[in-house]
Design a protein around this motif. Structure first.
Motif, mmCIF file in Angstrom:
data_model
loop_
_atom_site.group_PDB
_atom_site.id
_atom_site.type_symbol
_atom_site.label_atom_id
_atom_site.label_comp_id
_atom_site.label_asym_id
_atom_site.label_seq_id
_atom_site.Cartn_x
_atom_site.Cartn_y
_atom_site.Cartn_z
ATOM 1 N N GLU B 554 0.830 -1.219 0.000
ATOM 2 C CA GLU B 554 0.000 0.000 0.000
ATOM 3 C C GLU B 554 0.851 1.250 0.000
ATOM 4 N N ARG B 555 0.242 2.322 -0.423
ATOM 5 C CA ARG B 555 0.767 3.654 -0.114
ATOM 6 C C ARG B 555 -0.324 4.356 0.653
ATOM 7 N N ARG B 556 0.026 4.915 1.790
ATOM 8 C CA ARG B 556 -0.989 5.565 2.620
ATOM 9 C C ARG B 556 -0.784 7.061 2.652
ATOM 10 N N LEU B 557 -1.878 7.791 2.605
ATOM 11 C CA LEU B 557 -1.810 9.244 2.726
ATOM 12 C C LEU B 557 -2.483 9.635 4.031
ATOM 13 N N PHE B 558 -1.759 10.333 4.873
ATOM 14 C CA PHE B 558 -2.296 10.803 6.150
ATOM 15 C C PHE B 558 -2.645 12.277 6.004
ATOM 16 N N PRO B 559 -3.968 12.606 5.854
ATOM 17 C CA PRO B 559 -4.335 13.999 5.583
ATOM 18 C C PRO B 559 -3.949 14.947 6.717
ATOM 19 N N ALA B 560 -4.088 14.513 7.988
ATOM 20 C CA ALA B 560 -3.800 15.416 9.106
ATOM 21 C C ALA B 560 -2.336 15.840 9.075
ATOM 22 N N GLU B 561 -1.457 14.904 8.756
ATOM 23 C CA GLU B 561 -0.029 15.205 8.746
ATOM 24 C C GLU B 561 0.460 15.573 7.349
ATOM 25 N N ARG B 562 -0.440 15.480 6.345
ATOM 26 C CA ARG B 562 -0.106 15.704 4.939
ATOM 27 C C ARG B 562 1.162 14.947 4.568
ATOM 28 N N GLN B 563 1.123 13.664 4.761
ATOM 29 C CA GLN B 563 2.310 12.852 4.532
ATOM 30 C C GLN B 563 1.927 11.478 4.003
#
Lengths: 146, 638
Positions: B554-563
């Protein structure tokens, strides 16, 4: 010689031998196995030879990322004054983005392109590799409070 | 209120630490029973108050109390509970509080177990109190985790997604248990000098063992995390942060061996003291390197000069003070009986020479770039090739020596007997080397040597156990620890020799092959997690037309940390890892896929677990023996 003295002598001899070996190994290893860090301006100013491995650091120039054949990737690293084209075959780190700080490891090819074997863009987006900060400061393109 | 309770508890803990330091050191005098009991009581109290303070911070994090700056900067309401808790030590302030918590646990253990004489224990508690006071002061002045934010934000900034991972959640507590455990060995060493007690190594041994076990597991956890989370397929990068924990481990390993001789025959008494001091000093230096920011560059040191400067001063006071004490008092400690050139003492001496030399090369490789940068401004880095040339031959020589140690007697050993019992191991090692050279591809001399050494270690450990009529815990301990080393070596050798790597751009439905596996990218679909969105690949793995598994890198996007993070998919069979990382997206139906086949990779970490089991066996035998000694009245008989 008393056994005690003999033991001390053996101990000292072992220590001298070991530290000698360490020093020899370290000097030998440091001669050929260190990687210098250059900014794009340094690369021109210092006339870095082709084929010599070093680390380059700067910002990924906007609109410079393009994909080549297969997994090949091209982009440009800039410190605001000079720019060096970079080719890389591999998976870019998750935080690689245009305008972000980046450090790549590789060597110049005869065409003046930096062939990277490794690209690092670390940990979080607030983070800027300190070498890159330094390179930008030297080229006068550093803005405080980025 | 939570923050104020935590801060108040920490202030009270500081007061207790000071009392513990004073009363403990006063208790080193012969006629100070009151001071001694005070030191013991305050050590327990210190633990209670630090735990209360730490608990307050955990409570604030769990209840999303964003009025506390530390929580607001590092947490988020959507973060899973386990990472709200582990987030407490996922940042500078909280991790320093954890540091002190672990220290106070060791301190209380010293007070409760009372392993040495009354005077020795008391002085050790005094030194522990000093260290605790220094670190609590550091927290209060430069890294207060309880600072309030007004107005409190509605939402936190989140935790670095790389840290939102089970391996990294448990890694810091484990590593700190190791780092800080060396403070107990340090305190006992300093106490031995202060109280002029000769018999300190026996008292300190359980603490050395606990620290060594935790360091071993902590380093393995860190390496495992780097392996599966960073997506590069490697397990050790010779990164300065990794080196910072490797150096204390090397010295702690040397200390465990030299202290063995000190306990048994009194040999290397001053040397063991010096190693105990060096071990904890390297822990402090590691803390400094990791916590002050000098690691990435000397210049970012300036970004928080107070913190770096404080730890630097602390290091100088601790190392300087301990060495001064050593220079002053150590000559008064008599050395034990002498030994012949062929004896267990000699092998332990060589073991220590090799281990400290190996630690020295890591030290130079880690600090040379920093020193050069601060002196000349030249920026360079020292990478894996440096360590391959310096560290590997020294460690190889050490491994060659290891099997002789348990074979030779104290004072005077019989080398003919040792050679005879080790002959089968030597034979098998040579056969293993030849087999690798003749029958595998690619083969290298280094690779063959690694397998040969591993066989040499493994077989000699087995011989060692078989030769004994009774299986004692201490024999089991050394055999397990040495065998674990062999297992790790096998893993490293297999992975470096035979790893395959493939990288291809695939349309949906297309396949790539690596080491006999066919990998078909069926598709990449969107998925959601508690605090992230993911692109999840479906990769069908088959071999000779038979489907083995469907894997989901997977590739995960963490919106809160924008990472964004890479979540690798790893299929482990005992002898090999198939390792997949999802690369860049080219268009809606085209992605890059990176695959590695890492033969024998699981052995790397399995070996560390076996080594740690050896440590546990030794610890168990030690704590059991204690019960027979009347001085250990504090441990209730069962």
């Amino acid at each position: 010689m008393t056994p005690k003295k003999r033991r001390r002598l053996a101990f000292a001899a072992a220590l001298v031998l070991a530290s000698g070996a360490v020093v020899a190994l370290v000097l030998f290893a440091l001669r050929d196995n260190v990687l210098y860090f250059y900014s794009p301006s340094d690369v021109f100013a210092k006339h870095v030879q082709t084929g010599v491995a070093f680390r380059i650091g700067g910002l990924v120039a906007p609109h410079s990322v393009s994909h080549g054949a297969g997994a090949d990737i091209r982009f440009t690293v800039t410190d605001g004054k000079s720019a060096i084209p970079v080719t890389y075959r591999g998976v870019l780190p998750a935080l690689f983005r245009e305008g972000q700080g980046v450090v790549a490891l590789g060597a110049l090819d005869p065409a003046g392109t930096f062939a990277a074997s490794e690209v690092l863009a670390k940990h979080d987006e607030r983070y800027m590799p300190p070498e890159v900060v330094d390179a930008l400061k030297r080229s006068g393109r550093w803005k405080e409070g980025r | 209120m939570t923050g104020e309770i935590g801060l108040l508890a920490l202030c009270l803990a500081l007061a207790l630490a000071v009392v513990q330091a004073v009363s403990g050191l006063a208790g080193a005098r012969a006629d100070a029973a009151l001071a001694r009991s005070t030191a013991s009581a305050t050590a327990t109290g210190l633990f209670v108050f630090v735990a209360l303070s730490f608990g307050a911070l955990v409570y604030a994090a769990v209840t999303d109390d964003f009025s506390i700056q530390n929580v607001a900067n590092n947490s988020h309401t959507l973060k899973p509970l386990i990472y709200k808790i582990s987030g407490v030590w996922g940042n500078h302030e909280g991790s320093m509080l954890l540091w002190v918590l672990v220290l106070s646990i060791y301190s209380a253990a010293v007070a409760v177990l009372r392993r040495g004489t009354e005077r020795l224990t008391s002085a050790a508690l005094g030194v522990q109190g000093l260290i605790a006071a220094a670190f609590i002061l550091f927290i209060l002045f430069t890294s207060n985790p309880f600072v309030r934010l007004d107005p409190a934000p509605f939402e936190g900034a989140g935790l670095n997604p790389l840290l939102q991972d089970f391996g990294l959640a448990v890694h810091p507590p484990m590593l700190y248990t190791g780092y800080v455990g060396l403070s107990a060995a340090f305190s006992y060493a300093a106490a031995a000098l202060i109280a002029k007690e000769r018999d300190w190594a026996r008292a300190a041994r359980p603490f050395m063992l606990a620290a060594w076990i935790a360091l071993t597991l902590g380093i393995a956890l860190g390496s495992w995390w780097a392996y599966y989370e960073l997506g590069w397929g490697g397990f050790w990068f010779w990164d300065p942060v990794e080196n910072a924990s490797l150096m204390p481990w090397l010295i702690a390993t040397a200390l465990l061996h030299s202290a063995l001789a000190t306990e048994r025959t009194g040999a290397f008494r001053s040397w063991s003291l010096l190693l105990a001091i060096a071990g904890f000093s390297l822990s402090l230096i590691g803390t400094f390197l990791v916590r002050s920011g000098v690691l990435s560059s000397v210049h970012s040191f300036a970004s928080d000069p107070t913190r770096g400067l404080y730890i630097l001063i602390l290091i100088f006071v601790a190392i300087g003070g301990a060495l001064a004490l050593f220079a002053w008092r150590a000559p008064g400690l008599e050395e034990g009986t002498s030994f012949e050139p062929v004896s267990r003492e000699t092998t332990l001496l060589l073991n220590n020479v090799f281990l400290t030399a190996a630690a020295a090369t890591v030290f130079i490789g880690t600090l040379y770039p920093l020193v050069l940068d601060s002196l000349t401004g030249t920026k360079l880095s020292v990478g894996p090739p440096f360590f391959a040339i310096t560290f590997s031959p020294i460690f190889g020589a050490l491994l060659l020596l290891v099997p002789f140690g348990p074979r030779l007697g104290w004072h005077k050993g019989d080398w003919r007997e040792a050679l005879r019992t080790l002959a089968p191991a030597f034979g098998i090692a040579v056969v293993a080397m030849l087999a690798i050279l003749l029958f595998t591809a690619p083969h290298t001399l280094t690779g063959a040597a690694m397998f040969g050494l591993a066989a040499w270690l493994l077989i000699s450990s087995v011989i060692d156990l078989r030769r004994r009529r009774w299986l004692t815990a201490s024999a089991l301990a050394s055999s397990l620890a040495h065998a674990g080393l062999a297992v790790t070596l096998i893993g490293i050798a297999g992975t470096t020799l035979w790893r395959s790597e493939a990288l291809e751009v695939l349309h949906f439905g297309e396949s790539m092959t690596i080491a006999g596996y066919d990998l078909r990218l069926d598709g990449v679909v969107g998925a959601t997690g508690p605090n992230f969105r993911a692109a999840r690949a479906n990769v069908t793995v088959s071999r000779n037309g038979r489907t083995l598994a469907v894997m989901h890198p997977e590739r995960r996007l963490f919106p809160a940390e924008r990472q964004e993070t890479v979540e690798t998919a790893i299929r482990t069979t005992i002898f090999t890892d198939l390792y997949l990382a999802l690369g860049d997206r080219r268009d809606d139906t085209t992605w890059t896929l990176r695959a590695y086949v890492n033969p024998l990779a699981p052995f790397i970490w399995l070996g560390a677990v076996v080594m740690a089991l050896g440590g546990f066996a030794s610890l168990w035998s030690r704590l059991r023996k204690t019960r027979a000694i009347p001085a250990a009245a504090a441990v209730p008989a069962e």
